[in-house]
Design a protein around this motif. Sequence first.
Motif, PDB file in Angstrom:
ATOM      1  N   ALA A 136      13.563  31.959   9.080  1.00 34.37           N
ATOM      2  CA  ALA A 136      13.527  31.956   7.617  1.00 34.37           C
ATOM      3  C   ALA A 136      13.882  30.593   7.039  1.00 34.37           C
ATOM      4  O   ALA A 136      13.444  30.238   5.936  1.00 34.37           O
ATOM      5  N   ASN A 137      14.674  29.801   7.782  1.00 32.17           N
ATOM      6  CA  ASN A 137      15.109  28.487   7.306  1.00 32.17           C
ATOM      7  C   ASN A 137      14.308  27.338   7.913  1.00 32.17           C
ATOM      8  O   ASN A 137      14.634  26.172   7.684  1.00 32.17           O
ATOM      9  N   SER A 187      10.146  23.119  12.623  1.00 27.41           N
ATOM     10  CA  SER A 187      10.562  24.360  13.288  1.00 27.41           C
ATOM     11  C   SER A 187      11.021  23.963  14.695  1.00 27.41           C
ATOM     12  O   SER A 187      11.412  22.821  14.921  1.00 27.41           O
ATOM     13  N   PHE A 188      10.961  24.849  15.653  1.00 34.07           N
ATOM     14  CA  PHE A 188      11.359  24.507  17.017  1.00 34.07           C
ATOM     15  C   PHE A 188      10.143  24.690  17.908  1.00 34.07           C
ATOM     16  O   PHE A 188       9.691  25.809  18.149  1.00 34.07           O
ATOM     17  N   ASN A 189       9.594  23.570  18.403  1.00 25.62           N
ATOM     18  CA  ASN A 189       8.354  23.602  19.158  1.00 25.62           C
ATOM     19  C   ASN A 189       8.584  23.289  20.625  1.00 25.62           C
ATOM     20  O   ASN A 189       9.230  22.284  20.959  1.00 25.62           O
ATOM     21  N   ASN A 250      14.288  39.196  15.499  1.00 28.44           N
ATOM     22  CA  ASN A 250      15.000  38.001  15.054  1.00 28.44           C
ATOM     23  C   ASN A 250      14.332  37.331  13.852  1.00 28.44           C
ATOM     24  O   ASN A 250      14.677  36.205  13.505  1.00 28.44           O
ATOM     25  N   ASN A 251      13.378  38.062  13.239  1.00 26.44           N
ATOM     26  CA  ASN A 251      12.702  37.566  12.036  1.00 26.44           C
ATOM     27  C   ASN A 251      12.105  36.173  12.257  1.00 26.44           C
ATOM     28  O   ASN A 251      12.285  35.248  11.466  1.00 26.44           O
ATOM     29  N   ILE A 252      11.377  36.050  13.354  1.00 28.86           N
ATOM     30  CA  ILE A 252      10.761  34.772  13.723  1.00 28.86           C
ATOM     31  C   ILE A 252       9.243  34.919  13.740  1.00 28.86           C
ATOM     32  O   ILE A 252       8.710  35.853  14.346  1.00 28.86           O
ATOM     33  N   SER A 253       8.550  34.019  13.069  1.00 28.41           N
ATOM     34  CA  SER A 253       7.101  33.930  13.190  1.00 28.41           C
ATOM     35  C   SER A 253       6.776  32.801  14.164  1.00 28.41           C
ATOM     36  O   SER A 253       7.670  32.043  14.579  1.00 28.41           O
ATOM     37  N   ILE A 254       5.522  32.670  14.529  1.00 30.66           N
ATOM     38  CA  ILE A 254       5.162  31.649  15.521  1.00 30.66           C
ATOM     39  C   ILE A 254       3.949  30.852  15.060  1.00 30.66           C
ATOM     40  O   ILE A 254       3.145  31.306  14.242  1.00 30.66           O
ATOM     41  N   LYS A 255       3.846  29.646  15.603  1.00 30.63           N
ATOM     42  CA  LYS A 255       2.631  28.865  15.465  1.00 30.63           C
ATOM     43  C   LYS A 255       2.259  28.354  16.852  1.00 30.63           C
ATOM     44  O   LYS A 255       3.133  28.036  17.668  1.00 30.63           O
ATOM     45  N   THR A 256       0.983  28.322  17.123  1.00 32.82           N
ATOM     46  CA  THR A 256       0.513  27.908  18.439  1.00 32.82           C
ATOM     47  C   THR A 256      -0.545  26.828  18.292  1.00 32.82           C
ATOM     48  O   THR A 256      -1.279  26.787  17.302  1.00 32.82           O
TER      49      THR A 256
END
Length: 374
Positions: A136-137, A187-189, A250-256
Amino acid sequence: MNKAIYIDQILLYYDTIQLFVGLDAVQTRYLCMLYADNDQDKYLAIRTSTNKLASLFSGQIDLRSLYLNPEISNEYYSLTIVKEQEFEIIDKFENVEEYMLPEEDAFVIPQSGYADIIQERINCRKPIIHLGFIDANNSHDIKASILSPLIASYQEFVINTHKKISNTPESRQINPELYIFNTSAASFNLHMYIQDNLDLFGGSNMDHTLNYIDEILNFKDEQSLTNHLNDIKGYAITHYKRFIKGLIDNNISIKTAWTTSDIDNPVAHNQVSTEKLQQAYNVIQQSIELEKETQELTGYFLKVDSTNGDWKLYDEINEQLYKGKCLDPGILSGIRIRLTYYKIYCSKTAEKQNVTNKLIETLYIEQIEELKKD
């Protein structure tokens, strides 16, 4: 000069090779472009670095600018074809003629915003995947206790999906284990590669699998998702379910993002929202059959225990030993060890170990048929 140049990567092909990156015997890189000289096909070559190629591939500079301003000033080479995929430098000169040059604004790859992943592909010569986790952050860090199971589930999802849809002998030989070699913010990649060498066009035996996984993660609608999941039902679905459940919890979305062999779209990329992940999870929950996989085995039993349902069978067709359980141990009564051949029908499930929390594949016999001798 007569120095041999070999193809490292074909960048543009139309009837014949139009543009390619070449290497000499000491691994010096050359950018080589086709031109016509008195009706004879030749290639204009300049020495170049991976950094300069990355700038070209990401659209920061066009092809003409690179040739007009080579990294080694006033150094140009002319190549001729010796045989397939082998060329030879026949001349070196300081000035380039206009007819040899590309037109202005000739971009090899349009601006994509993914210069880093393209450079990584050039350096590693392997399929590159970026997997980003967005909370979310939009944090630049993530708890190890959250990250570890997510990576493990994603890894197994990739491996088992690849096993199911591999469509060539070459792709079936790949063990698509992921290697993390870098991370980045925004984000964290995670930056990962798969141990498979790229072909001359920058393609990989993993391309089909990576595209298929994207169609599952970023599905068009529920029916499309169900159709794709039906092709990989079983163990791959179990890990896919665990992966998206961990993201949702954990309310996490992703990007690939991953590299492709498409010269116009060298990087495929998508972002999947938590809402879409929840929708996918609901689809799996509504169809338990997606996680169930059946398997037929033919061979002779090496062990049966009609009390607790344990068994071992050697399958002569697959030349492999299998073991599993029975929900109804009674069906093992009367089985003759080593003497009689049987065909068994099993359901395959993934069960969690209490100590390691890992998923272990287990076969459950549902039906046994005794095979008659000819």
